[in-house]
Design an enzyme around this catalytic site. Structure first.
Site, PDB file in Angstrom:
ATOM      1  N   TYR A 178       0.812  -1.210   0.000  1.00 30.16           N
ATOM      2  CA  TYR A 178       0.000   0.000   0.000  1.00 30.16           C
ATOM      3  C   TYR A 178       0.850   1.266   0.000  1.00 30.16           C
ATOM      4  CZ  TYR A 178      -4.618  -2.133   0.706  1.00 30.16           C
ATOM      5  OH  TYR A 178      -5.795  -2.808   0.532  1.00 30.16           O
TER       6      TYR A 178
ATOM      7  N   CYS B  12      -3.917  -2.519   9.314  1.00 26.56           N
ATOM      8  CA  CYS B  12      -2.911  -1.884   8.457  1.00 26.56           C
ATOM      9  C   CYS B  12      -2.843  -0.414   8.830  1.00 26.56           C
ATOM     10  CB  CYS B  12      -3.304  -2.057   6.992  1.00 26.56           C
ATOM     11  SG  CYS B  12      -2.282  -1.129   5.816  1.00 26.56           S
TER      12      CYS B  12
ATOM     13  N   CYS C 215       3.903  -0.886  11.604  1.00 26.11           N
ATOM     14  CA  CYS C 215       3.400  -1.661  10.470  1.00 26.11           C
ATOM     15  C   CYS C 215       3.118  -3.049  11.013  1.00 26.11           C
ATOM     16  CB  CYS C 215       4.418  -1.716   9.334  1.00 26.11           C
ATOM     17  SG  CYS C 215       3.949  -2.827   7.977  1.00 26.11           S
TER      18      CYS C 215
END
Length: 263
Positions: free
Chosen positions: A43, A75, A190
């Site tokens: 992403y 996410c 993350c």
């Protein structure tokens, strides 16, 4: 909320399994649908407009297909950019993932904290706002990694990791000033990065606390849907890739789903 709720966990890849694992510990009786948007991975390489245009309609398709009682956006990138749009578009409750800057700064003794995330996450104003609001006098170093998420995906698939490659990504997190004060807390911003935690501990130049947001996310899920129902047997789990591929290592994924092999 039904006795056996359906929880949809969504990420760009398999990093969200670190969140899935903690939720499954808290609600082993739930039914899980894990969706990896690997067709759009990573992403961090896409613009905000592209991600919103991708994730919002895709989520509508997933909600219609699986009827979840709650959706977890596992996410950081999707949460900071798309979560408000998802909440505006759909009635189902959403739980997001944000850099755990508040608890990291609260526990730091040296007041030297690093945030290790994708390049997009560490650059966003949202992250700066968290530091301003919750930094608590800490000196916060922002470190954007271009490769860690892909390394984590590869490691989960059985690929070897070169220590030099890994250390190159994390080295800027370890800061020591002229007076000897050094980083003692690192935020894993993350959800892929906790997959590498054993490696990170082994190659770190000195011991630090690695802050994983997954336990806090699991607590938030339980707060919304309630505790595990005694006597209800474990639920089933489904793992879906938007690319249509099938996973090749079910035995490696089973622990993330409370011991069940994803269907």
């Amino acid at each position: 909320m039904p006795t056996r709720p359906t929880i949809l966990v969504f990420d760009s890849g398999l990093g969200g399994l670190t969140v899935q694992r903690e939720i499954a510990k808290a609600r082993p009786d739930a039914r899980y649908v894990y969706v990896a948007d690997d067709a759009f991975f990573p992403y961090g390489q896409h613009t905000e407009e592209a991600l919103i245009g991708r994730v919002v309609p895709l989520m509508g398709e997933l909600i219609n297909a699986h009827r979840p009682d709650l959706v977890v956006i596992a996410c950081n990138t999707a949460s900071t950019l798309v979560l408000s749009h998802l909440r505006a578009a759909y009635a189902v409750p959403f739980v997001g993932t944000v850099p755990a800057i508040k608890p990291a700064c609260a526990r730091s003794v040296s007041k030297r904290v690093s945030v290790l995330g994708t390049s997009g996450t560490v650059k966003r104003e949202y992250t700066q706002t968290l530091i301003r609001e919750f930094g608590g006098g800490c000196i916060v170093t922002l470190v954007g990694s271009a490769e860690l998420a892909a390394l984590a995906e590869g490691a989960l698939g059985g690929q070897g990791i070169d220590d030099a490659d890994l250390f190159r990504e994390i080295a800027p997190c370890f800061v020591q000033d002229a007076a000897g004060a050094r980083t003692d807390t690192i935020v894993l911003a993350c959800t892929h990065y906790p997959l590498l935690l054993d490696h990170l501990n082994r190659i770190a130049p000195w011991p630090v606390a690695w802050i994983d947001p997954a336990p806090a996310i699991a607590r938030r899920v339980v707060g919304l849907i309630g505790d595990h129902q005694p006597g209800v047997p474990p639920g089933d789990a489904v793992l879906l890739y938007t690319s249509g591929k099938r996973h090749a290592w079910p035995e490696a994924l089973a622990p993330f789903f409370g011991g069940q092999v994803a269907a």
